[in-house]
Design an enzyme around this catalytic site. Structure first.
Site, short mmCIF file in Angstrom:
data_model
loop_
_atom_site.label_atom_id
_atom_site.label_comp_id
_atom_site.label_asym_id
_atom_site.label_seq_id
_atom_site.Cartn_x
_atom_site.Cartn_y
_atom_site.Cartn_z
N ARG A 83 0.58 -6.39 5.58
CA ARG A 83 -0.56 -7.05 6.22
C ARG A 83 -1.57 -7.39 5.13
NH1 ARG A 83 -5.51 -4.64 8.66
NH2 ARG A 83 -6.45 -6.39 9.74
N HIS A 127 -10.94 -11.61 6.88
CA HIS A 127 -11.31 -10.23 6.56
C HIS A 127 -12.59 -10.31 5.70
CE1 HIS A 127 -9.59 -5.93 6.05
NE2 HIS A 127 -10.82 -5.90 5.56
N GLU A 172 -11.77 -6.41 12.32
CA GLU A 172 -12.96 -5.62 12.59
C GLU A 172 -14.22 -6.50 12.73
OE1 GLU A 172 -13.41 -2.51 9.69
OE2 GLU A 172 -11.37 -1.81 9.92
N ASN A 297 -7.78 -0.30 13.98
CA ASN A 297 -8.05 0.34 12.69
C ASN A 297 -8.75 1.65 12.96
OD1 ASN A 297 -7.01 -1.99 11.64
ND2 ASN A 297 -8.90 -2.68 10.67
N TYR A 299 -9.94 5.49 11.39
CA TYR A 299 -10.15 6.38 10.24
C TYR A 299 -10.65 7.75 10.66
CZ TYR A 299 -9.28 2.38 7.34
OH TYR A 299 -8.65 1.32 6.74
N GLU A 358 -4.65 -0.32 10.48
CA GLU A 358 -5.18 0.35 9.28
C GLU A 358 -5.35 1.82 9.62
OE1 GLU A 358 -8.86 -1.10 7.59
OE2 GLU A 358 -8.17 -3.18 7.71
O1 IFM Z 1 -11.65 -0.98 3.22
C1 IFM Z 1 -11.95 -1.10 4.58
C2 IFM Z 1 -11.28 -2.33 5.14
O2 IFM Z 1 -11.67 -3.48 4.49
C3 IFM Z 1 -11.62 -2.49 6.60
N1 IFM Z 1 -11.37 -1.27 7.33
C4 IFM Z 1 -11.89 -0.05 6.79
C5 IFM Z 1 -11.48 0.10 5.35
C6 IFM Z 1 -12.02 1.43 4.78
O3 IFM Z 1 -13.41 1.46 4.86
#
Ligand code: IFM
Length: 451
Positions: A83, A127, A172, A297, A299, A358
């Site tokens: 991706r 992006h 995002e 995405n 985290y 992500e």
């Molecule tokens: O690096 C970023 C990415 O560009 C978008 N999603 C979160 C990642 C980590 O912060």
């Protein structure tokens, strides 16, 4: 199954897609090469105090020149998909008008090289590197940017649509709208809530117009949207905290998915701000153009408590400290939060397919005496989150694939190069690539070796 049969991703359904992700401004460098125009990030990085240590993406990982090596790394990892995003200013240096052939050729070569080694290209159209000329004309606060985006998207569908089967419009968009126009942390660095709301609507309109162009062009393949939903957990089980957690999820989740699934904007969210969106005739129908998948995405997961609503905090919630282990971003490591958010999305909206587009973590690595790059914390992070995906599938979530963020240590926006998310280290001076332990862990996970 014998040992010689293909067995990918222990415990994952057949056909589950394994991938790795990057984005153009974060890895390409070569910002002046072959007619690329400037982006809002090129300009933002040059404003004093915006990015740590005054760093920028001028060179980044130099993937614009070193992409054959990156494709080799992906191939040895044995991923199914890569991706990456297209830098709009490489294709339309001013964000409008005739396409820059050299820019398109770069992506065309990359797509061909990926296909030649059996890796499916997953293309993200936006992006965050908006052409600066459009940024100067108002960026996403200007409705015209949405039409410009649809035009650029159409150009890319025509250029690569014969070989690219998976497209995402925006990555995002919450970050583009709210970090860019309300928090001032991302380009263009505004601190103005009404601008963030205008940007939200125009980003969604851009998405809808691009999906419409995709369908009308009868492009083969699938198209979706990538969001970074937040579903914080309530600090306590008190009803007020439970309600606060619900409100805290809206700006990053329902504000995007409600209109995309034809439910309009969340009324309570707008009412709390005394705001309305700059909606014109047919906008909401366009925004709700059917999509094939949603990318998530993920985290971390935060915890929130209820606080009185104020103009600064109209949704009446505040983040609370936790005892949970943190990455170098200061983000809580909560693998089961990924399972929760996937479950929440699949229960709340009629998504046909979900992908984790992500997932990864920033940690500093250490060099071992034998030259390998040790990143045990990142390995543990991946192990936990991949297991959470397996749990989500067992829960019935239509999760079809997973992309690690990121292939390479790269430019982490306002943090510059100080935060490393790569499973491959990139030497800041020589740009030499060196796979970390997490790269080998991920290769083994894809191959189906549990441990
Ligand atoms: O690096 C970023 C990415 O560009 C978008 N999603 C979160 C990642 C980590 O912060």
């Amino acid at each position: 199954m014998s040992d010689t049969e293909e067995k990918r991703g222990d415990g994952f359904p057949e056909g589950f897609l394994w991938g790795c992700a990057t984005s153009s401004y974060q890895i390409e460098g070569a910002v002046d090469a072959d007619g690329r125009g400037p982006s809002i990030w090129d300009a933002f990085c040059r404003e004093p105090g915006r990015v740590a240590f005054g760093q920028n993406g001028d060179v980044a990982c130099d993937s614009y020149h070193r992409w054959p090596e990156d494709v080799r790394l992906l191939s040895e990892l044995d991923v199914d998909a890569y991706r990456f995003s297209i830098a709009w200013p490489r294709v339309q240096p001013d964000g409008r008008g005739a396409a820059n052939r050299a820019g398109i050729d770069y992506y065309s070569r990359l797509v061909d090289a990926l296909l030649a080694v059996g890796i499916e290209p997953w293309v993200t159209l936006y992006h965050w590197d908006l052409p600066l000329a459009l940024g100067r004309a108002g960026g996403w606060t200007d409705r015209d940017t949405a039409y410009r985006f649809a035009d650029y998207a159409g150009t890319m569908f025509r250029a690569l649509g014969d070989r690219v089967a998976h497209w995402t419009t925006l990555n995002e968009p919450w970050c583009s709208a709210f970090l860019g126009y309300e928090a001032g942390e991302h380009a263009p660095g505004l601190r103005d809530r009404p601008s963030a709301l205008r940007a939200t609507h125009h980003l969604l309109l851009a998405h809808g117009l691009a999906v419409d162009a995709f369908r009308r062009g009868a492009c083969p393949g699938e198209i979706g949207l990538v969001v970074n939903p937040a579903t914080p957990r309530p600090a306590t089980r008190r009803p007020a905290d439970l309600a606060a957690a619900g409100r805290a999820s809206v700006e990053r989740t329902g504000l995007w998915l409600d209109p995309v699934f034809g439910r309009g904007y969340p009324e309570a969210y707008l009412a709390a701000r005394g705001a309305s969106m700059p909606v014109e005739a047919d906008d909401m129908e366009l925004i709700a153009a059917p999509i094939d998948f949603v990318g998530v995405n993920y985290y971390n997961e935060d915890a929130v408590k209820a606080v009185p609503a104020t103009p600064l905090c109209p949704d009446g919630y505040a983040y609370v400290p936790t005892s949970i282990e943190k990455t170098e971003m200061g983000w809580d490591v909560v693998p089961q939060g990924l399972r929760r958010v996937l479950g929440f999305i699949s229960r709340s909206w009629p998504v046909r397919e979900l992908y984790v587009t992500e997932n990864g973590a920033a940690y500093s690595d250490s060099a071992a005496a034998d030259g390998s790059v040790r990143d045990a914390a990142r390995v543990a992070y991946y192990r936990g989150h991949i297991a959470a995906c397996r749990d989500a599938i067992a829960d019935g979530v239509p999760l079809r694939g997973y992309f690690a963020w990121s292939l390479l240590d790269n430019f982490e926006w306002a943090h510059g190069y100080g935060k490393s998310f790569g499973i491959v280290a990139v030497d800041p001076k020589t740009l030499e690539r060196k796979p970390k332990d997490s790269y080998y862990f991920y290769r083994d996970a894809i191959a189906g070796y549990s441990e």
